[in-house]
Design a protein around this motif. Structure first.
Motif: not given
Length: 590
Positions: A538-546
């Motif tokens: 959950v601390y992987n903040l390299d998120r794409k636009n869900t």
């Protein structure tokens, strides 16, 4: 002649001198001279309205040794001798002289590591004449235009590749300050201030937002900016930048290594706002990290900066905007521990993901702006994180030196943002093709639930390991007792041999138990690692636009066609490699 042309002419004059080597030295030479002229003009303005005592000795004031209209000009040799033997030593040792003590501190810090690189007195005189005649500073408009020239100086410094560093584009500094929205009376710190871009923008913002010209308001603006920069030339540029933006005594722009100050940072040092772009990918000198807590020790500059900011620099309720590379968002190990701690102690509410090329042509590193608030209450810590993917302007595929990012591009973020001071209003934000959110608390609870079986198994294996270690300990004790028994035995040789056999059997058992312990240790580590991978996912903040991904319709037939085409390409590549290898081996054999 325009001011930009004047600066170019001055740089061309310096290129003729044998003592000035490279753009960085030309920049340093020009800036300390501009600093003295700007300071002198500021003092003239003060003298017009009040009694004023300069902290600089009369013979060292710009007006008294550099002014073109002086009847008695020093010869070329006298000018160089005066600057090297009198002016610089005098300004470096100004601390015990008269006048404003705070301004004395500024001057001494500026000249502590400044140098006169020019060897030719005649060329130095030409530079002085150009500065005197073609860089007017007597009015606000003059100073405003010089601000534009100052921007050119910063770009020249970037081109010089000074120490491999790069500087934050004005569009980013303007957007950050606009969203942090400093208020009159708040203190603003940039702990890696470089040339002072964030702080200058903050001072402009405060001046535009003030509703009155009271003495208290004006003093609050003077007291607001604080900066720390460890390198001499950027520090000199930052101090000059502050003076150009109306900060009369920029003594709070300190030349120090911020990370050296961790132990000494007190409640009195805490600020309301931190805005910064710390160095990316740098490694601090050995020993700096020893001041930090064990679990957060690293020599990576970015990690130390962000931990220092939220753990010690910010007041409760304080706000921060920090520019960080992608590597921090998806980084593991210490980065994960820092992110976990940050999100427990702060409300990380918004991450603006900048596109590639924002820092072109100086670096291609992809960057993000993290916005968070310091809190002392668990209920106010990170709950929901919003991500905004900043798009390229229409017709752009990348930014460049001639086509940089512009502040007006951030209009969509500004309209979407919500209340600048109340993060609870962010619940009214809308998801779109650019904006999405994650329910961090929900993800965290789910991850901990999934990780719990791994941690339980690790705990059980640890218990079994301890039991085996206890058995090994008991066996070793038994062996020692048996050896004592052999020494005391007066019995027959057969009895001694029986005891020896018992010792050997126990040794074999210990050997078997140790193998079991090793296997159990491996299982403990495996289960803990598995649990950590789930927990820290959950601390992987390299998120794409869900939001976008939910709306995408996937055609299975199209995916199958693409997969089959890929298999064909792999087969063709294998055949080509096989043929080339066979041909090469045949030639070698022949």
């Amino acid at each position: 002649m325009s001011l930009t042309s004047t600066i170019k002419t001055i740089q061309d004059i310096m290129r003729k001198d044998v003592g000035v080597d490279g753009d960085a030295q030309r920049m340093s030479q020009l800036v300390w001279m501009l600093f003295l002229k700007i300071l002198d003009e500021q003092e003239k303005q003060i003298e017009e309205v009040q009694n004023y005592t300069s902290p600089i000795k009369e013979e060292f004031r710009w007006r008294n040794w550099a002014a073109v209209e002086k009847e008695e000009q020093k010869t070329s040799d006298q000018l160089i001798e005066f600057i090297n033997n009198d002016l610089f030593p005098g300004l470096k040792d100004i601390n015990n002289y008269r006048g404003n003590s705070k301004l004395r501190e500024v001057i001494q810090s500026v000249f502590e590591d400044a140098y006169n690189y020019i060897k030719s007195g005649s060329l130095l005189r030409q530079v002085i004449i150009k500065i005197e005649e073609d860089i007017p500073l007597k009015s606000f408009e003059d100073q405003k235009h010089l601000g534009d020239v100052y921007e050119k100086l910063l770009k020249d410094l970037q081109s010089a590749g000074n120490a491999g560093e790069f500087y934050t584009p004005r569009a980013v500094t303007e957007f950050v300050v606009d969203r942090v929205a400093p208020r009159i009376g708040e203190t603003i710190l940039d702990p890696a201030c470089g040339t002072g871009g964030f702080l200058a923008q903050a001072v402009d913002y405060l001046n535009k937002s003030k509703r009155e010209e009271s003495a208290e308001t004006l003093q609050n603006i003077q007291d607001a900016p604080r900066g720390i920069e460890k390198k001499p030339l950027p520090h000199l540029l930052a101090v000059t930048n502050m003076i150009l933006h109306g900060i009369k005594e920029p003594f709070r722009i300190e030349r120090k290594n911020t990370l050296d100050l961790y132990t000494d940072w007190t409640e009195n040092n805490k600020v309301d706002i931190v805005i910064t772009n710390p160095p990316f990918g740098g490694m601090e000198e050995e020993g700096i990290e020893n001041s930090f807590p064990n679990e957060f020790r690293t020599r990576e500059t970015t990690d130390l900066f962000i931990y220092f900011i939220y753990s010690k620099m910010l007041k409760n309720g304080g706000r921060c905007a920090i520019v960080l590379p992608d590597g921090f968002l998806f980084g593991e190990g210490i980065k994960n521990r820092i992110k976990e701690d940050l999100m427990e102690k702060c409300n990380l509410h918004t991450i603006v993901r900048l596109p590639n090329g924002v820092f072109n042509p100086y670096t291609g590193i992809k960057t993000n702006i993290l916005f968070f608030e310091k809190t002392d209450k668990e209920k106010d810590s990170t709950q929901t994180i919003w991500f905004y993917e900043h798009p390229y302007p229409e017709g752009y595929k990348n930014y460049s030196k001639t086509r940089p990012m512009q502040f007006r591009e951030f209009q969509s973020e500004q309209e979407w943002w919500g209340d600048l001071y109340d993060t609870s209003i962010y619940a009214k934000r809308k998801e779109s093709e650019y904006a999405c959110k994650i329910d961090f608390i929900k993800e965290k609870i789910e991850a901990l639930a999934k990780a719990e079986p791994c941690y339980k198994r690790a705990s059980e294996y640890e218990r079994q390991k301890q039991e085996k270690n206890e058995e090994i300990k008991e066996l070793n004790t038994a062996i020692r007792n048996l050896r004592k028994q052999i020494k005391s035995l007066n019995a027959k040789e057969e009895e001694k041999q029986a005891v020896k056999k018992e010792i050997e059997d126990k040794k074999e058992l210990i050997k078997a138990f140790k193998q079991e312990v090793a296997k159990l240790e491996h299982k403990v580590k495996e289960e803990k690692d598995s649990g950590d991978r789930i927990k820290y996912s959950v601390y992987n903040l390299d998120r794409k636009n869900t939001f976008n991904s939910q709306k995408q319709i996937i055609d299975p037939d199209k995916l199958l066609d693409e997969f089959n085409m890929l298999k064909v390409k792999i087969y063709e590549t294998q055949e080509e490699l096989r043929n080339e290898l066979a041909q090469a081996l045949t030639q070698d054999f022949e």
